[in-house]
Enzyme design. Structure first.
Site, PDB file in Angstrom:
ATOM      1  N   GLU A 130     -64.329  23.779 133.709  1.00  0.00           N
ATOM      2  CA  GLU A 130     -64.085  24.961 133.386  1.00  0.00           C
ATOM      3  C   GLU A 130     -64.828  25.699 132.235  1.00  0.00           C
ATOM      4  O   GLU A 130     -64.682  26.995 131.888  1.00  0.00           O
ATOM      5  CB  GLU A 130     -62.457  25.343 133.553  1.00  0.00           C
ATOM      6  CG  GLU A 130     -61.751  25.010 132.065  1.00  0.00           C
ATOM      7  CD  GLU A 130     -61.470  23.707 131.853  1.00  0.00           C
ATOM      8  OE1 GLU A 130     -62.084  22.581 132.915  1.00  0.00           O
ATOM      9  OE2 GLU A 130     -60.863  23.147 131.083  1.00  0.00           O
TER      10      GLU A 130
ATOM     11  N   HIS B   9     -64.512  18.849 131.195  1.00  0.00           N
ATOM     12  CA  HIS B   9     -64.156  19.933 131.365  1.00  0.00           C
ATOM     13  C   HIS B   9     -65.085  21.132 132.207  1.00  0.00           C
ATOM     14  O   HIS B   9     -65.955  21.783 131.547  1.00  0.00           O
ATOM     15  CB  HIS B   9     -63.786  20.842 130.114  1.00  0.00           C
ATOM     16  CG  HIS B   9     -62.437  20.477 129.578  1.00  0.00           C
ATOM     17  ND1 HIS B   9     -61.337  20.859 129.596  1.00  0.00           N
ATOM     18  CD2 HIS B   9     -62.436  19.094 128.492  1.00  0.00           C
ATOM     19  CE1 HIS B   9     -60.509  20.157 128.875  1.00  0.00           C
ATOM     20  NE2 HIS B   9     -60.928  19.203 128.180  1.00  0.00           N
TER      21      HIS B   9
ATOM     22  N   CYS C  21     -58.836  16.283 132.385  1.00  0.00           N
ATOM     23  CA  CYS C  21     -58.884  15.914 130.961  1.00  0.00           C
ATOM     24  C   CYS C  21     -57.301  15.522 130.875  1.00  0.00           C
ATOM     25  O   CYS C  21     -56.863  14.407 131.601  1.00  0.00           O
ATOM     26  CB  CYS C  21     -59.191  16.759 130.042  1.00  0.00           C
ATOM     27  SG  CYS C  21     -59.211  16.177 128.323  1.00  0.00           S
TER      28      CYS C  21
END
Lengths: 223, 80
Positions: A202, A200, A86
């Site tokens: 994660e 994302h 990002c």
């Protein structure tokens, strides 16, 4: 595996990133941007998401000049692996570690939602645990994810298998949430050791978060 | 000396803000508007009296930080 997670003023995904890499048994260190060198034995540098320097001027434009970025550039030049998520992707573009530039989303909205992605190329370490054509479901959250590159640049990205991820719908059909050229969500450099993506991974590393597809992606980087 | 820098997305690069403003103007009945580009203006106060030197320095600033020349054009105006 030693992961260096870079933190700028305004970074806000460093702990999520730390958590995700911890799940895979990595030894992480969060590195303040004023440092001039990476920790010894760094195997992977991650530039996490957030709003470095408040995204003033342009996302990533000021972070590019932080002292640590010189060390990151040298690390990448020697073949070290660098991942930008990002805002990290935006910083890699502004640093010219990846080609192209980011514009505001076509609809001018901040988009925050789960988004399906298609694996376009997995001929690289980053997506080595995935197969071409795999569909993943991973959150996106950005206002400037509208990837732009000119026609020659785009051709060269495809010729060198640098387009890694495209946005799509759940069946893999074309879908473009932000206006990116060819719905591109993630690319790598020509040498395939620097990767940037808007989604994302994660945030999709445990069932309770709604998807584990992110961890599948990160696994490739760790092994 | 003052330098005024105007930064716009390059011609041919779709300007999402310009498009939104264009659409809004049409909705309000300003149908004579055929195109809108939204940019930004950066005004720099400089401690420099040589116009040529100032222009050169501001050009460097634009290339290094102020504009992303992959997608943006810039125009420098020096005002005394």
């Amino acid at each position: 595996m030693n992961v260096a997670i870079i933190r700028f003023p305004g970074t806000n995904c460093e702990f999520d990133t730390d958590y995700a890499f911890n799940l895979l048994g990595c030894k992480n260190s969060i590195v303040w941007h004023k440092k001039v060198s990476l920790p010894k034995n760094t195997d992977l540098v991650v530039i996490p998401g957030g709003f470095s320097y408040g995204d003033y001027l342009r996302s990533g434009a000021i972070a590019r000049f932080s002292p640590i970025m010189q060390a990151v550039k040298e690390f990448a030049a020697k073949g070290g692996y660098v991942l930008g998520i990002c805002n990290g992707f935006q910083i890699l573009l502004e640093s010219h570690l990846l080609p192209g530039a980011m514009k505001r989303n076509e609809n001018l909205h901040f988009i925050s939602k789960y988004q399906h992605l298609k694996v376009i190329n997995c001929n690289n370490r980053f997506l080595s645990k995935l197969k071409k054509g795999d569909i993943l479901n991973i959150p996106i959250a950005h206002a400037e994810g509208n990837y732009y590159i000119d026609d020659d640049g785009l051709k060269s990205l495809y010729d060198n298998e640098q387009v890694l991820l495209q946005y799509c719908d759940k069946d893999g059909n074309y879908e473009n949430p932000n206006g990116s050229v060819n719905a591109i969500a993630g690319i790598c450099n020509r040498e395939k050791n620097v990767f940037g993506l808007m989604p994302h991974p994660e945030r999709a590393c445990e069932k309770i978060l709604g998807s584990e597809d992110g961890i599948k992606m990160i696994e490739g980087f760790v092994n | 000396m003052k330098a005024i820098v105007d930064i716009y997305l390059k011609q041919g690069v779709l300007d999402p803000q310009g498009k939104a403003v264009h659409h809004a103007l049409h909705s309000l009945g300003f149908n004579e508007v055929t195109d809108v580009r939204v940019g930004k203006q950066i005004v720099l106060q400089l401690d420099e009296s040589d116009e040529e030197k100032a222009t050169q320095r501001v050009k460097e600033m634009c290339e290094t930080l102020l504009a992303n020349t992959v997608i943006e054009d810039y125009k420098i105006e020096i005002v005394k």
